[in-house]
Each structure stands twice: as C-alpha cells, then as structure tokens.
Enzyme design. Structure first.
Site, mmCIF file in Angstrom:
data_model
loop_
_atom_site.group_PDB
_atom_site.id
_atom_site.type_symbol
_atom_site.label_atom_id
_atom_site.label_comp_id
_atom_site.label_asym_id
_atom_site.label_seq_id
_atom_site.Cartn_x
_atom_site.Cartn_y
_atom_site.Cartn_z
ATOM 1 N N SER A 120 -30.427 32.008 47.121
ATOM 2 C CA SER A 120 -31.143 30.833 47.203
ATOM 3 C C SER A 120 -30.173 29.855 47.723
ATOM 4 O O SER A 120 -29.147 30.028 47.914
ATOM 5 C CB SER A 120 -31.325 30.513 45.490
HETATM 6 N N1 SAH Z 1 -28.891 35.668 42.668
HETATM 7 C C1 SAH Z 1 -29.020 36.205 43.902
HETATM 8 C C2 SAH Z 1 -30.548 36.144 44.502
HETATM 9 C C3 SAH Z 1 -30.972 37.204 44.861
HETATM 10 S S1 SAH Z 1 -32.744 37.208 45.499
HETATM 11 C C4 SAH Z 1 -27.876 35.885 44.756
HETATM 12 O O1 SAH Z 1 -26.983 35.020 44.452
HETATM 13 O O2 SAH Z 1 -27.906 36.450 46.079
HETATM 14 C C5 SAH Z 1 -33.534 37.964 43.889
HETATM 15 C C6 SAH Z 1 -33.197 39.417 43.642
HETATM 16 O O3 SAH Z 1 -33.897 39.877 42.602
HETATM 17 C C7 SAH Z 1 -33.584 40.449 44.717
HETATM 18 O O4 SAH Z 1 -32.214 41.059 45.281
HETATM 19 C C8 SAH Z 1 -34.509 41.547 44.088
HETATM 20 O O5 SAH Z 1 -34.162 42.509 44.334
HETATM 21 C C9 SAH Z 1 -34.381 41.245 42.875
HETATM 22 N N2 SAH Z 1 -35.356 41.511 41.703
HETATM 23 C C10 SAH Z 1 -36.539 41.507 42.015
HETATM 24 N N3 SAH Z 1 -37.155 41.918 40.728
HETATM 25 C C11 SAH Z 1 -36.205 42.705 39.964
HETATM 26 C C12 SAH Z 1 -36.019 43.273 38.858
HETATM 27 N N4 SAH Z 1 -37.041 43.678 38.035
HETATM 28 N N5 SAH Z 1 -34.854 43.532 38.253
HETATM 29 C C13 SAH Z 1 -33.543 43.351 38.883
HETATM 30 N N6 SAH Z 1 -33.608 42.511 40.192
HETATM 31 C C14 SAH Z 1 -34.756 42.348 40.613
#
Ligand code: SAH
Length: 273
Positions: A120
């Site tokens: 993000s």
């Molecule tokens: N906070 C992260 C943002 C990653 S984007 C950062 O700093 O990089 C959101 C992430 O949520 C993705 O990697 C995606 O694979 C994950 N995601 C989506 N659904 C999920 C679930 N049910 N359990 C765990 N992770 C999930």
C-alpha cells in the site's frame, strides 16, 4: 480447518538490526520523532529522490533524510501520531521493494510486490496505523496482521506493539517477507503461513487486528479474536461494490463499526496458495 504452519522457520524469531551506531530504543524513536517535527534541515530539503537510486544495500544517513521527508509529507496530509511518525521514519521501505523500484520507495505510491499483490502507499499505511493506535496510550499489546505481503507494514507494527502475528496465504510472499525481515532481527514479530480469514487463535485475544486485503464481510474469526477494548481496521466491500475502510471497536457491550473513506486493496481470499 488448515492449521497455520509454524514449521520451517529458520532464524526465527526475527529481530531487528539497525544501521551501525544506532539502537532502536524508545529513546531513539522519540528522538527521531522529534527530529521530524523540529529539524527539517536544509539537507533534507535539498535531497533529491534520485539520491536513493541504485543504493539498495544500505543507504545510511541519506535514507534517514529521505524518510524524514516522506513523514513530513504525510504530516502535511494529516498524519499526527508521533508513534506512527517515528516508526515510519525508522523502517526502511526501500528494503521491502524490488531493486528496480527502489527509487520509488519513498514516494506516496503503491508498488507491486509480486504474485499480483501490492504494498500500500505510505499514506494509506499511515492512516490505518493511526486508526489502530488512536485509542491506546503507549504501545499496543498483541496485534494480528492479515496479509504480510512484503513485510513492510509488519515491521512498522512491530515498533508499535509488544507482539505481532502476521499471516500470509501466498507461500512466495511469506518467504519474501521472511527474507526481507531476516537482516532486521525483529524479535517480537511472528510470520505465519496460512489463511488469515481464520485469524490466529493461538495469539488471541488481540488488542488490534489489521487487514491489508478486503473481502465482502469481516470474517467472524477476527471479531471473535479481538479483545474487549480492541480495535480492528480493515477494508471491506460496500453495498455498491466499492471498498471502504472500516473500524470496529469491541466493548463489553458489543461491537461498534465505523465506515470511513473509500480504499483500493487487493482481495481477501480464502485458503493458501
Ligand atoms: N501489508 C502488506 C500488504 C500486502 S498486500 C505489505 O506491507 O506489503 C495484501 C496481502 O494480503 C497479499 O499479500 C495477499 O496475498 C494477502 N492475503 C489475501 N487474503 C489473505 C488471507 N486470507 N490470509 C492471509 N493473507 C491474505
């Protein structure tokens, strides 16, 4: 229910290493927060973003200035909490993005982190963290993050909380986050591979829960695992198909939900991949 795997965790728990000569202590965090407020030095003002180009393996003082500048911009956009400012000054975002994107690491933009996912933009991260810590003086207790991604927000959370559990459903990103975080030795951060829609009951109850992916509704497990007095911040799909941030506060009398501004997060998916 597939258990969250805690096997195969070399070098675990992680702990945070800091540039030579610096220790991460409450004192130094407070000091760096103060620097941001009071010392927008000439050097900071004159530092071009280009200064970060091609210097992915340790950028020393320059990167401190670059982050101070990022935090100044976030402050101009409304960020107030000194704890969030300190954490965002401290954690090196460029270490979490691909080397080709290093020159954009401190711009207010979301960036691809692989496997179709994104980190993000700093403004959104700051906003969510501020919502999370708002009602708590000092440090948060145990925190659950759903969606570790590249690990950037997890590293920030580790500065704001006593204990952080961060779950990722994609093995490739879980491994990437582990690799990104390993040199930092973050002792209070636990990276877990599994389906975050189930939460992580073993760490519950959580004083805060934060999701970086948005579904149609908030999974019941998150609401169950939130402590009384705790806060949850997550994107959810609204009636019109647009995503918005929601803040849930759990009190002894029940849950209070507040719908905030529209956001664009990757979808929350069940299962692992
Ligand atoms: N906070 C992260 C943002 C990653 S984007 C950062 O700093 O990089 C959101 C992430 O949520 C993705 O990697 C995606 O694979 C994950 N995601 C989506 N659904 C999920 C679930 N049910 N359990 C765990 N992770 C999930």
């Amino acid at each position: 229910m597939k258990p969250v795997s805690s096997t195969n965790r070399p070098g675990f728990p992680l702990s945070m290493s800091v540039p030579a000569g610096q220790q991460i202590t409450t004192k130094s965090i407070a000091a760096s927060a103060q620097n941001i407020r009071t010392a927008p030095s000439k050097q900071t003002e004159n530092l071009p973003y280009r200064a970060v180009q091609g210097i992915s393996a340790g950028m020393g003082l320059d990167s401190l200035a670059v982050r101070a500048r990022m935090v100044q911009k976030l402050t101009a956009q409304g960020l107030q909490d000194p704890r969030v400012k300190a954490a965002m000054s401290q954690i090196e975002r460029h270490r979490f993005v691909d080397s080709a994107l290093v020159n954009q690491a401190y711009e207010d933009t979301s960036l691809p982190i692989g496997l179709g996912q994104t980190i993000s933009k700093p403004n959104v991260v700051a906003r969510m963290l501020e919502l999370l810590v708002k009602s708590v003086p000092g440090k948060l207790g145990r925190v659950l993050e759903i969606g570790t991604g590249c690990g950037y927000q997890a590293a920030l959370l580790a500065q704001l909380a006593t204990e952080v559990y961060s779950i990722e459903r994609l093995r490739g990103l879980h491994d990437k986050a582990r690799a990104n975080l390993r040199p930092m030795r973050v002792a209070n951060l636990h990276l877990l591979f599994g389906d975050g829609m189930l939460g992580y009951a073993r760490g519950a109850p959580y004083s805060a829960i934060i999701a970086a992916a948005g579904g149609d509704a908030l999974p019941q497990a998150w609401l169950d695992q939130l402590a009384v007095g705790g806060t949850l911040v997550a994107p959810v799909q609204g009636a019109g198909g647009t995503q918005a941030l929601v803040v849930v506060e759990k009190t002894s009398r029940g849950l209070t939900k507040t719908l905030l501004e529209a956001v664009h997060f990757v979808p929350l998916k069940s299962g692992i991949g």
